[in-house]
Design a protein around this motif. Sequence first.
Motif, PDB file in Angstrom:
ATOM      1  N   GLN A 115       0.831  -1.199   0.000  1.00  0.00           N
ATOM      2  CA  GLN A 115       0.000   0.000   0.000  1.00  0.00           C
ATOM      3  C   GLN A 115       0.872   1.259   0.000  1.00  0.00           C
ATOM      4  O   GLN A 115       0.610   2.196  -0.756  1.00  0.00           O
ATOM      5  CB  GLN A 115      -0.939   0.015   1.193  1.00  0.00           C
ATOM      6  N   ALA A 116       1.912   1.281   0.819  1.00  0.00           N
ATOM      7  CA  ALA A 116       2.803   2.444   0.872  1.00  0.00           C
ATOM      8  C   ALA A 116       3.487   2.654  -0.474  1.00  0.00           C
ATOM      9  O   ALA A 116       3.617   3.795  -0.946  1.00  0.00           O
ATOM     10  CB  ALA A 116       3.845   2.253   1.974  1.00  0.00           C
ATOM     11  N   GLU A 129       2.309   1.738  -3.420  1.00  0.00           N
ATOM     12  CA  GLU A 129       1.305   2.226  -4.361  1.00  0.00           C
ATOM     13  C   GLU A 129       1.008   3.711  -4.140  1.00  0.00           C
ATOM     14  O   GLU A 129       0.840   4.453  -5.093  1.00  0.00           O
ATOM     15  CB  GLU A 129       0.025   1.395  -4.235  1.00  0.00           C
ATOM     16  N   GLU A 130       0.962   4.120  -2.886  1.00  0.00           N
ATOM     17  CA  GLU A 130       0.703   5.527  -2.580  1.00  0.00           C
ATOM     18  C   GLU A 130       1.845   6.416  -3.047  1.00  0.00           C
ATOM     19  O   GLU A 130       1.606   7.546  -3.497  1.00  0.00           O
ATOM     20  CB  GLU A 130       0.456   5.711  -1.077  1.00  0.00           C
ATOM     21  N   GLU A 131       3.078   5.921  -2.954  1.00  0.00           N
ATOM     22  CA  GLU A 131       4.234   6.687  -3.421  1.00  0.00           C
ATOM     23  C   GLU A 131       4.227   6.872  -4.921  1.00  0.00           C
ATOM     24  O   GLU A 131       4.699   7.880  -5.439  1.00  0.00           O
ATOM     25  CB  GLU A 131       5.539   5.981  -3.020  1.00  0.00           C
ATOM     26  N   VAL A 143       1.581   7.166  -6.867  1.00  0.00           N
ATOM     27  CA  VAL A 143       0.448   7.961  -7.344  1.00  0.00           C
ATOM     28  C   VAL A 143       0.866   9.425  -7.406  1.00  0.00           C
ATOM     29  O   VAL A 143       1.309   9.996  -6.403  1.00  0.00           O
ATOM     30  CB  VAL A 143      -0.783   7.792  -6.425  1.00  0.00           C
TER      31      VAL A 143
END
Length: 88
Positions: A79-80, A82-84, A86
Amino acid sequence: MTDISIGEIKEIVEIALDRELDEFAMDANFYEAYSMDSLGAVALVVEVQKRFDVRIPDDRMPEVRTGEQLKTIVAELIQAKEEESVPA
């Protein structure tokens, strides 16, 4: 969020231990229930890196003692990542 199956966790642990497990419980302690040693822990980290393209930080490794803990940490790392990726 990526859903990691029990089967994937079991397979990773089996690769780390270099043996098949007849029974696998997500809440079982890898070191006590499956006799994982430090070499197995390294193999576990390597397999997680290959499979999910994330690295478990050294300071988080003591938290990886069960399948549930491994699943939670890997999901957080994915998740981290993927957030980076975006754009803001």
